[in-house]
Design an enzyme around this catalytic site. Structure first.
Site, mmCIF file in Angstrom:
data_model
loop_
_atom_site.group_PDB
_atom_site.id
_atom_site.type_symbol
_atom_site.label_atom_id
_atom_site.label_comp_id
_atom_site.label_asym_id
_atom_site.label_seq_id
_atom_site.Cartn_x
_atom_site.Cartn_y
_atom_site.Cartn_z
ATOM 1 N N SER A 141 -30.746 16.999 42.371
ATOM 2 C CA SER A 141 -29.915 17.995 43.054
ATOM 3 C C SER A 141 -30.776 18.825 43.988
ATOM 4 O O SER A 141 -31.954 19.095 43.691
ATOM 5 C CB SER A 141 -29.231 18.918 42.043
ATOM 6 O OG SER A 141 -28.586 19.990 42.704
ATOM 7 N N TYR A 154 -29.555 24.151 35.013
ATOM 8 C CA TYR A 154 -29.184 22.929 35.735
ATOM 9 C C TYR A 154 -30.343 22.437 36.602
ATOM 10 O O TYR A 154 -30.680 21.248 36.598
ATOM 11 C CB TYR A 154 -27.952 23.199 36.591
ATOM 12 C CG TYR A 154 -27.439 21.999 37.349
ATOM 13 C CD1 TYR A 154 -26.815 20.952 36.679
ATOM 14 C CD2 TYR A 154 -27.573 21.916 38.734
ATOM 15 C CE1 TYR A 154 -26.339 19.852 37.369
ATOM 16 C CE2 TYR A 154 -27.103 20.819 39.433
ATOM 17 C CZ TYR A 154 -26.485 19.787 38.740
ATOM 18 O OH TYR A 154 -26.023 18.691 39.428
#
Length: 245
Positions: A141, A154
């Protein structure tokens, strides 16, 4: 070795969002596709129906990506139906957002189980099965570099994906199997959109020089490249975010 009718791909998280777009794009490339899902069998079977109606070869198989026996079962299904596995695309992941001081540790453990253990398990089994000339594509990401508040857990899990990807590429020396990761930026999927106020979504869309959110198809295009013709791209994390970072 280019993508084509003799290639077989397994796509985890294939029933929705970016995973669905990846399945559709690889099928368009002529690759047989196994739609691996953990939740909605209906969505997975609907996608398989659409792909086969368009002339593609596809099937659905369920697996919890953190469970080796279940992931092995999906790879077994691919081999039985299509003769082998050439590409494994691991899009499955979960997101939990909260300031670090507030995040419940059970939420952290759940995130770690899917995003880190799941990536490790899928990568491990893929490395044992993918045929020469094949590719493993993990999902990182852009938040690893953006360092956004509330994304600590995350982003940390996706940093682990980066490390797994780079090291596995080195460990597969001599196998003619590439290992890369795709790091999307803000992309219009339920994983990104759910729970965010409209003004936050608009602000993040404007941050890109292209002044929009990414589309699942934008990311699938890069996966198609890595899964087929990109034989000299290996051990890389490709940021797919319209120039955001």
């Amino acid at each position: 070795m280019p993508a084509g009718v003799d290639r077989v791909a397994v796509v985890t998280g294939g029933s929705g969002g970016i995973g669905r777009a990846v399945c559709e794009r690889l099928a368009q490339d002529g690759t047989a596709v196994v739609v691996a899902y953990s939740g909605s069998a209906d969505r997975a079977e609907d996608l398989v129906g659409r792909l086969t109606a368009a002339g593609a070869r596809a099937l659905a198989a369920r697996a919890d990506v953190a469970e080796p026996d279940q992931v092995a079962g999906v790879l077994d299904a691919a081999e039985r139906a299509f003769g082998g596995v050439d590409v494994v695309v691991h899009t499955a992941g979960v997101m939990r957002l909260a300031p670090l001081v507030e995040l419940d540790l059970e939420e952290l453990d759940a995130l770690h189980r899917t995003n880190v253990r799941g990536t490790f398990v899928v990568s491990q089994l893929a490395a044992r099965r993918v045929r020469p000339g094949g590719a493993i594509v993990n999902f990182s990401s852009s938040v690893v570099r953006l360092s956004l508040p509330t994304y600590s857990a995350y982003a940390a899990s996706k940093g682990a994906v980066d490390a797994i990807t780079r090291i596995l590429a080195l460990e597969l020396r001599g196998r003619d199997v590439t290992v890369n990761a795709v790091a999307p930026g803000p992309t219009a999927t339920p994983l990104f959109l759910d729970g965010k106020p409209e003004e936050v979504i608009e602000r993040m869309a404007e941050q890109s020089p292209l002044e929009r959110l990414g589309r699942p198809e934008d990311v699938a295009e890069v996966v198609s490249f890595l899964a087929g013709p990109a034989r000299w791209v290996n051990g890389q994390v490709l940021y797919v975010n319209g120039g955001l970072a």
